[in-house]
Design a protein around this motif. Structure first.
Motif, PDB file in Angstrom:
ATOM      1  N   GLY A  36       0.826  -1.193   0.000  1.00 61.54           N
ATOM      2  CA  GLY A  36       0.000   0.000   0.000  1.00 61.54           C
ATOM      3  C   GLY A  36       0.865   1.251   0.000  1.00 61.54           C
ATOM      4  N   PRO A  37       0.237   2.415   0.134  1.00 64.08           N
ATOM      5  CA  PRO A  37       1.004   3.668   0.134  1.00 64.08           C
ATOM      6  C   PRO A  37       1.880   3.787   1.372  1.00 64.08           C
ATOM      7  CG  PRO A  37      -1.287   4.065   0.749  1.00 64.08           C
ATOM      8  CD  PRO A  37      -1.209   2.643   0.295  1.00 64.08           C
ATOM      9  N   THR A  61       2.413   6.561   3.010  1.00 61.73           N
ATOM     10  CA  THR A  61       1.762   7.488   3.939  1.00 61.73           C
ATOM     11  C   THR A  61       0.285   7.582   3.606  1.00 61.73           C
ATOM     12  OG1 THR A  61       2.211   9.403   2.533  1.00 61.73           O
ATOM     13  CG2 THR A  61       3.871   8.839   4.202  1.00 61.73           C
ATOM     14  N   ARG A 110      -2.613  -2.979   2.516  1.00 67.72           N
ATOM     15  CA  ARG A 110      -3.201  -1.814   1.855  1.00 67.72           C
ATOM     16  C   ARG A 110      -2.987  -0.528   2.651  1.00 67.72           C
ATOM     17  NH1 ARG A 110      -6.851  -2.711  -2.023  1.00 67.72           N
ATOM     18  NH2 ARG A 110      -8.224  -1.015  -1.354  1.00 67.72           N
ATOM     19  N   ARG A 111      -2.382  -0.633   3.804  1.00 67.74           N
ATOM     20  CA  ARG A 111      -2.108   0.454   4.753  1.00 67.74           C
ATOM     21  C   ARG A 111      -3.398   1.151   5.193  1.00 67.74           C
ATOM     22  NH1 ARG A 111       1.880   2.512   7.260  1.00 67.74           N
ATOM     23  NH2 ARG A 111       3.496   1.728   5.884  1.00 67.74           N
TER      24      ARG A 111
END
Length: 633
Positions: free
Chosen positions: A246-247, A249, A357-358
């Motif tokens: 995932g990202p 941040t 996926r954060r």
């Protein structure tokens, strides 16, 4: 008005578009047909299925409900409606729908199977089994019915019976992949690890993107003594690549380093479970002025421990039975600053793909699993310097290791633990060695060491306890393995699972010396044996799973019970058995020693845990670009 022949032609065309993934075109035709046939349960149901695929859950629920009202005998529609209601956390309403359809259509095996699942989500397992029995009796070739029946039996601890269900499904269709996965889980739980791993491999060959099966397989690999740390790390990294990243941040967060933080914990074990023994004392110490606690339970069982934990939380949610998408929406809406995983690759439902996926700026794994998750978006793993020595531990983790305390555990003994009795050998009885760890951790190498210990201590006995030891087939399998390793059968006793924790702990009064497992050491069982006044012999391994015992014994003040190799393990155990008077002194003093150790230093461990959470937050904030910072007015 569309003529009948044209209507059917358009319906077939729409279904073809639907099946081909051309959802917008399919929906347009469905809606055109619905104008002509507004009371068509079939078309309304198809629109509901399409809405589900597109993530429009509220609309899907409305459409399924409408379709079911139009035809209350349509079991497939009722099953889909029930599934949508469960996803909307309306499980009692799902049960009402399925009760109604089984009354109107009692010959529907699908409806009985769905009702069984709904009851299982509510923790009513005995009732669920009755419904499963109805389903497979109505349709003896019902593959999905046998599969779910096996899973429910496993939830009741009837793993060998569950194994039979999965094998029944495979006998009907050897290519039915889900039953292969179910069989693998059942084999794992009845201690046939090599067979389980072979079935996991076979299932993953057919379903390579099934992340949950990959997790179950990784957990099984932890119990093998023939796999290197490097191989294990490579396997976990492969999982991480499969679930993606995932990202780095997330936008929309106040990244002030010293503000009050929202800490969320996701686990199926927020109940009477070994994990809770180590979690509750830490959470009791969290300063609510510094941390706002969100607890996400993921299991049908809620009990007194759940109630206590719930009392510590600002928000409590139970995600049992919820699909990943619904869980993700709920967590994102809550916006936790730190999200903690207590499960890793262990659990009834593995949620690591969500962490991938954060869901929070800071993600941490702790307690439940003795290894890296392999997930790139998992930022930290909490441990200590004995379980994961600096240098060698760091290079085989995808997370940054946080050695936050002298020992990574803070043990809370059960309130109903019985008093300690003197060791049996102190009153003239033969020495009894005991191991109450999960038999999934038993290996043939370990059995060979136990055989040597018994040979070194004439007249000594071995007491083992494990789930399903009352099942003849499981018992016979275990006895055969022990006999091949040279353990004398006349000096061996196998006991099944006890009714409760107090009864389990009382069995330690029949043991003189506790033996830890290797290469996968015990955690809760080691603490329990120490609390009951019994020394524990452990072998320090080359990885976290094999070093937990070393961490616990060091914290308890007894590093002399830590072996460095198998010969040392045998020597320490035999030496302890040769000194009954010393064992009696140990029994009388060990509980008080534990109370004064870091293992039970709730205040100190709580402070260290809180400080580590704050450091992780500040470290992540400092590493984020200035553009990610949100000004809060």
């Amino acid at each position: 008005m569309i003529p009948s022949a044209k209507f059917q032609q358009l319906l077939q065309e729409a279904v073809a578009h639907h099946q081909g993934g051309r959802l917008a075109r399919a929906e347009a035709i469905y809606r055109q047909l619905l104008v002509t046939a507004p009371r068509s349960a079939q078309i309304t149901d198809l629109l509901g299925q399409l809405a589900t695929q597109q993530g429009r859950t509220a609309e899907a629920l409305r459409l399924f409900h409408q379709a079911w009202q139009l035809d209350e005998r349509a079991a497939p529609v009722a099953v889909r409606l029930a599934s949508a209601l469960i996803s909307a956390e309306r499980t009692p309403d799902a049960e009402k729908v399925l009760r109604r359809v089984t009354q109107k259509n009692p010959q529907s095996a699908d409806a009985w199977n769905a009702l069984a699942y709904t009851l299982k989500v509510q923790g009513r397992l005995t009732e669920a089994v009755e419904c499963h029995e109805r389903a497979v009796k109505l349709n003896p070739n019902f593959l999905e019915g046998w599969y779910h029946y096996g899973l429910t039996l496993a939830s009741l601890g009837k793993n060998f019976q569950g194994l039979h269900c999965h094998e029944r499904a495979l006998a009907i269709n050897p290519r039915y992949a889900r039953a292969r996965f179910g069989r693998a889980q059942a084999l794992h739980k009845v201690y046939r690890l090599e067979e389980a791993i072979a079935d996991y491999d076979a299932f993953l060959k057919a379903e390579p993107n099934h992340h949950e099966a990959r997790s179950y397989r990784l957990f099984a690999l932890q119990n093998l003594d023939c796999i290197s740390r490097e191989q294990l790390f490579a396997e976990h990294c492969a999982y991480g690549r499969a679930v993606g990243a995932g990202p780095a941040t997330l936008p929309g967060y106040d990244l002030s380093p010293d503000r009050r933080l929202r800490v969320a914990i996701l686990s199926p074990d927020l109940r009477t479970h070994s994990c809770a023994y180590f979690l509750e004392p830490l959470l009791r110490q969290l300063d609510p002025g510094q941390f706002e606690l969100y607890l996400y339970h993921d299991h049908f069982s809620e009990d007194d421990v759940s109630a206590r934990l719930r009392g510590l939380a600002a928000v409590w949610r139970n995600f049992v039975g919820q699909p990943h998408a619904a869980v993700e929406r709920a967590i994102r809406a809550d916006q936790p600053d730190l999200l903690i995983d207590l499960t890793g690759h262990i659990g009834m439902t593995v949620r690591l793909p969500l962490f991938a996926r954060r869901l929070a700026p800071v993600q941490i794994t702790y307690l439940g699993y003795p290894d890296t998750t392999g997930v790139a978006a998992m930022d930290y793993r909490f441990t200590d310097a004995i379980a994961d020595p600096p240098g060698e531990g760091d290079r085989l983790h995808t997370e940054k290791l946080v050695r936050f305390a002298p020992t990574a555990w803070c043990y809370q003994p059960p309130a109903d633990a019985p008093e300690i009795a003197p060791p049996p050998c102190a009153t003239g009885a033969d020495v009894t060695f005991g191991c109450f760890s999960s038999p999934t951790k038993f290996t043939d190498t370990l059995f060979g060491a136990w055989a040597r210990i018994l040979a070194s201590a004439p007249g000594s006995r071995l007491l083992l306890k494990g789930r399903d030891f009352n099942e003849d087939a499981v018992r016979e399998h275990m006895l055969a393995r022990l006999a091949r390793a040279g353990v004398p059968m006349d000096r061996l006793e196998l006991l099944p699972r006890t009714a409760g924790t107090a009864e389990h702990l009382a069995l330690y009064n029949h043991v003189d010396v506790a033996l830890d497992t290797f290469p996968y050491a015990g955690t809760t069982t080691t603490c329990e044996a120490l609390w009951m006044g019994r020394p524990v012999v452990t072998l320090r391994g080359d990885r976290h799973a094999g070093r937990v015992g070393a961490s616990l014994l060091t914290a308890a003040g007894h590093p002399e019970w830590i072996a460095t190799n198998v010969d040392d393990y045998v020597r320490i155990a035999a030496g302890l058995a040769s000194e009954p008077a010393k064992l009696a002194v140990t029994a009388a003093s060990l509980r008080e020693q534990m109370r004064g150790s870091a293992l039970m230093d709730e205040a100190g461990q709580g402070r260290r845990f809180a400080a580590a959470l704050r450091r992780c937050w500040q470290e992540r904030v400092a590493a984020m670009p200035a553009t990610a910072i949100v000004d809060v007015v």
